[in-house]
Design a protein around this motif. Structure first.
Motif, PDB file in Angstrom:
ATOM      1  N   LYS A 253      -1.868   6.794   0.992  1.00  0.00           N
ATOM      2  CA  LYS A 253      -2.707   7.285   2.018  1.00  0.00           C
ATOM      3  C   LYS A 253      -4.129   7.670   1.653  1.00  0.00           C
ATOM      4  O   LYS A 253      -4.386   8.142   0.818  1.00  0.00           O
TER       5      LYS A 253
ATOM      6  N   ASN B 287      -8.785   1.918   6.318  1.00  0.00           N
ATOM      7  CA  ASN B 287      -8.201   2.937   5.464  1.00  0.00           C
ATOM      8  C   ASN B 287      -6.775   2.848   5.397  1.00  0.00           C
ATOM      9  O   ASN B 287      -6.143   2.223   6.122  1.00  0.00           O
ATOM     10  N   SER B 288      -6.279   3.018   4.162  1.00  0.00           N
ATOM     11  CA  SER B 288      -4.732   2.687   3.977  1.00  0.00           C
ATOM     12  C   SER B 288      -3.806   3.545   4.732  1.00  0.00           C
ATOM     13  O   SER B 288      -2.789   3.092   4.792  1.00  0.00           O
TER      14      SER B 288
ATOM     15  N   LEU C 295       0.875  -1.191  -0.218  1.00  0.00           N
ATOM     16  CA  LEU C 295      -0.005  -0.003   0.198  1.00  0.00           C
ATOM     17  C   LEU C 295       0.955   1.276  -0.034  1.00  0.00           C
ATOM     18  O   LEU C 295       1.546   1.622   0.844  1.00  0.00           O
TER      19      LEU C 295
ATOM     20  N   GLN D 162      -6.617   5.900   1.147  1.00  0.00           N
ATOM     21  CA  GLN D 162      -7.600   4.977   0.489  1.00  0.00           C
ATOM     22  C   GLN D 162      -8.555   4.200   1.317  1.00  0.00           C
ATOM     23  O   GLN D 162      -8.081   3.432   2.131  1.00  0.00           O
TER      24      GLN D 162
ATOM     25  N   LEU E 234     -10.432   1.120   2.061  1.00  0.00           N
ATOM     26  CA  LEU E 234     -10.644  -0.416   2.092  1.00  0.00           C
ATOM     27  C   LEU E 234     -12.245  -0.878   2.313  1.00  0.00           C
ATOM     28  O   LEU E 234     -12.799  -0.536   3.345  1.00  0.00           O
TER      29      LEU E 234
ATOM     30  N   GLY F  18      -4.171   2.676  -4.985  1.00  0.00           N
ATOM     31  CA  GLY F  18      -3.580   2.656  -3.897  1.00  0.00           C
ATOM     32  C   GLY F  18      -2.461   1.890  -3.562  1.00  0.00           C
ATOM     33  O   GLY F  18      -1.835   1.838  -2.434  1.00  0.00           O
ATOM     34  N   ALA F  19      -1.999   1.032  -4.440  1.00  0.00           N
ATOM     35  CA  ALA F  19      -1.061  -0.054  -4.122  1.00  0.00           C
ATOM     36  C   ALA F  19       0.085  -0.191  -5.358  1.00  0.00           C
ATOM     37  O   ALA F  19      -0.281   0.163  -6.283  1.00  0.00           O
TER      38      ALA F  19
ATOM     39  N   PHE G  56      -0.174   1.897   5.650  1.00  0.00           N
ATOM     40  CA  PHE G  56       0.558   2.600   4.909  1.00  0.00           C
ATOM     41  C   PHE G  56       2.055   1.854   4.758  1.00  0.00           C
ATOM     42  O   PHE G  56       2.425   1.426   5.667  1.00  0.00           O
TER      43      PHE G  56
ATOM     44  N   LEU H 195      -9.282  -2.835  -2.226  1.00  0.00           N
ATOM     45  CA  LEU H 195      -8.616  -1.557  -2.268  1.00  0.00           C
ATOM     46  C   LEU H 195      -8.473  -1.357  -3.710  1.00  0.00           C
ATOM     47  O   LEU H 195      -7.984  -2.149  -4.603  1.00  0.00           O
TER      48      LEU H 195
END
Length: 722
Positions: free
Chosen positions: A418, A435-436, A415, A420, A422, A476-477, A440, A472
């Protein structure tokens, strides 16, 4: 087209019944008034002419009469009537027959376009009997709901409808869908193939596209025998071999149910069936097991003199084309097969894309067509409502919602953004799992994914314990090559503060080693990148001061530093400054400030309360004097380590005289715990000094020997002064 051949007692009875009745001319030639004009005159055709097709001259006087007819075949020149309907007879341009006008006109309704309570009027069929029809008249038909016209092209293997080209052009110009039909006579495989080739040659001459629906008009009684199915198969295969694959079959109801024509082989949804109710009404849905139903031959359109055959189109093949009618839909599909074309039209001559380029992407299906070739074609739209084209449904898998279908995956991602979400649900995005920001730079396993209609890909994430963490957005990854996670750029310094930690050459499978932290204990390295492994461990990628890669180290084996000086390492020892011109630094991160110079402190002993092992490889002592004052950072190369507060041994070669009494001679300068004597007994005597210590206290101690070389002890240098 009007159909039927029938055998048996009913036919004989009807023939007898019709003998005393006067005959009518073709319905197409009847008066435009609401009543029929009787005639005792048979309609006759003109003398045969010679017609040239594709540069081949064919004598129209030659026909299929040389071919042997099956003994099972029956010919009729009359129409058959039942309690509430009748089945129309043929309308050959080569062999016209007399019609029983009284029977027809006394029983069958005349229908005017636009009348209420009538079956749907969706397409007509026309031949030479309809002669010229203007573009304006075709457009008038459209105002009454007629969207298709089936134009007769040929009959047998030499007749051509002389109005065909004009009828095709004008209908097309008016916006009607044009199909074509051939009035068949074939009774053998060879004649079927010959007629099919003739049909195709005229379709090509009239510039009909290969996607045109080609109708075989089967209504000759001589064809109704056991050879009808194999002969028709030959006809169809000939059409296909020449590029025309969309074939339909016209016949009356009795032919369709006779058993001679294989409905299962050719498909009920490819059949157009004629059956005329005396009084056709809107609630009638006769022959809806077939593709289309011709329900009257007495359909009048205002302003046009002759009547038309009118039909209802259940599948839409003859109203819209081979693709059939638009079927409204509201669903989502994911493309799951490669190398399918996405078409811009149903002539299949222009593409918008290929599924290879859109593989695993999800689209909205707003409608579909069930093509007569057996395939269903979806009309695809993206999330912005942009039309993408027509795609064979076989290339897709239906999804339960806009998220698309579950796509198996087995990979790892880290990840890297930040903020993002889920999601617990990506159909309606109605629930959240986290949340990412809290996760992180952590690495997770992707066990599956969805390619949402929005264009976003959503990964289904699992942690190292197999716990599902949510969906996700892939943006964001960052994808990784293995469980080590994705490479994360880093620029910082660490000092190795644990022994026994492996430096790995590989952290995907941990299959190779680069060394061990024991041999590098307390050394400082630059971290140029790191991996946050699925296991939860962070692995630093370490480089020494010369840029040499040393391997991957579990971050638990190192301490993070604020700069290249490394981390503060607690120390408690003493050193004596044994080199001049060494800078004492106030800062060893950027070496931006100075505290002094070793020249001024040469041979003084200072306490080391801590040190830094700089990434350069140098060690810097943090020095304090005997008053606790910090003197700065000194490169360890400028000092000599001592075993205690006495400082380092300093070589000295000097003769001294004891000038003061009462000074102790020590055997130990570290703790001053052992005494060797007193200067009272040594007063005014000469001794050799072989070495000295600059004690942390500030005192200087000589190591003295007598003239015999015997060590006397350590003596404060002040005792040698007057």
């Amino acid at each position: 087209m009007k159909k039927i051949k029938f055998n048996g007692v009913i036919l004989g009875t009807l023939l007898t019944l019709s003998l005393g009745m006067s005959t009518q001319s073709y319905a197409e030639e009847a008066s435009t008034s609401d009543t029929f004009v009787e005639s005792t005159t048979l309609t006759t055709e003109t003398e045969p002419t010679t017609t040239t097709v594709d540069s081949v001259s064919v004598d129209s006087s030659s026909s299929d009469s040389t071919e042997t007819e099956s003994s099972e075949s029956i010919e009729s020149t009359e129409q058959l009537y039942f309690d509430d309907y009748y089945l129309p007879s043929d309308r050959s341009d080569l062999n016209p027959v007399a019609r029983s006008s009284n029977l027809l006109r006394s029983s069958m309704d005349i229908v005017h376009a636009g009348e209420a309570n009538r079956p749907k009027s969706q397409f007509i069929d026309i031949s030479s009997h309809n002669s010229s029809i203007s573009v304006a008249n075709f457009k008038k038909m459209k105002t009454y709901g007629i969207n298709g016209v089936v134009v007769k092209l040929t009959e047998g293997d030499y007749y051509i409808n002389p109005y065909a080209q004009e009828q095709i052009n004008n209908a097309t110009a008016a916006g009607l869908k044009v199909s074509a039909y051939h009035y068949a006579h074939y009774t053998t495989g060879s004649s079927a193939s010959k007629e099919a080739a003739y049909f195709v040659s005229l379709a090509n001459r009239f510039k009909l596209p290969k996607s045109t629906v080609m109708v075989i008009d089967i209504e000759e009684g001589k064809m109704l025998n056991a050879n009808l199915t194999p002969n028709t198969t030959t006809f169809v295969n000939t059409l296909k071999s020449k590029g025309f694959s969309n074939t339909m079959y016209y016949m009356n109801r009795s032919y369709a149910t006779s058993g001679y024509f294989s409905v299962s082989k050719f498909g009920a949804k490819n059949m157009w069936v004629a059956q005329y109710p005396y009084t056709p009404t809107a609630n009638m849905k006769w022959n809806n097991e077939f593709s289309a139903w011709q329900w009257s031959s007495q359909y009048y359109i205002p302003g046009i003199a002759h009547p038309f055959d009118i039909s209802m189109d259940y599948t839409g093949y003859l109203e819209n084309g081979a693709q059939g009618k638009w079927l409204s839909a509201n669903q989502y599909v994911t493309i799951t097969k490669k190398n399918y074309s996405i078409w811009s039209n149903f002539n299949f001559n222009s593409t918008t894309n290929s599924t290879k380029n859109l593989y695993n992407q999800t689209f909205k299906v707003s409608g579909m067509y069930k093509h007569m070739n057996g395939a269903t074609y979806y009309s695809l739209y993206d999330n912005n409502g942009k039309w993408k084209g027509y795609l064979n449904a076989s290339a897709t898998t239906k999804a339960s919602g806009p998220q698309g279908i579950w796509l198996n995956e087995n990979k790892y991602v880290t990840l890297t953004k930040k903020g993002q979400t889920l999601w617990g649900d990506i159909n309606k995005f109605s629930s959240k799992k986290g949340n990412s920001t809290n996760l992180f730079q952590q690495t997770f396993q992707v066990k599956g994914k969805y390619r949402h209609v929005s264009g976003a890909t959503y990964f289904s994430l699992y942690d190292n314990k197999g716990t599902w963490r949510g969906y996700l957005n892939a943006n964001g990854a960052t994808s990784a090559t293995g469980p080590q996670g994705a490479w994360l750029n880093e620029n910082k310094y660490v000092t190795l503060t644990k022994k026994g930690q492996t430096l790995w050459g590989d952290i995907n499978k941990f299959s190779s080693k680069k060394g061990n932290s024991t041999s590098l204990f307390q050394q400082t390295f630059q971290v140029k990148g790191k991996y946050q492994h699925l296991s939860g461990a962070v692995y630093y990628s370490l480089y020494d001061g010369k840029g040499n890669w040393k391997g991957y180290l579990n971050a638990a084996g190192a301490s993070l530093a604020t700069g290249p000086q490394g981390t503060w390492l607690k120390e408690n020892k003493y050193v004596t400054l044994t080199k001049k011109e060494q800078t004492l630094w106030g800062d060893i991160n950027k070496f931006s400030s100075k505290k002094g110079n070793s020249t001024n402190l040469f041979q003084q002993t200072l306490q080391v309360k801590g040190k830094y092992n700089h990434v350069s490889g140098a060690t810097y002592f943090s020095l304090y004097d005997n008053k606790g004052t910090w003197r700065g950072y000194l490169n360890a190369n400028g000092a000599t380590a001592a075993s205690g507060a006495q400082g380092a041994w300093l070589k000295y070669d000097k003769n001294v005289t004891i000038e003061r009494k009462g000074y102790t001679l020590w055997a130990d300068l570290d703790k001053f715990s052992i005494k060797k004597g007193n200067t009272n007994t040594l007063y005014k005597k000469n001794y050799l000094v072989k070495g000295k210590y600059s004690h942390f206290s500030g005192a200087l101690y000589y190591s003295i020997y007598d003239n015999k070389g015997t060590w006397i002890g350590y003596l404060n240098a002040d005792a040698t002064k007057k």
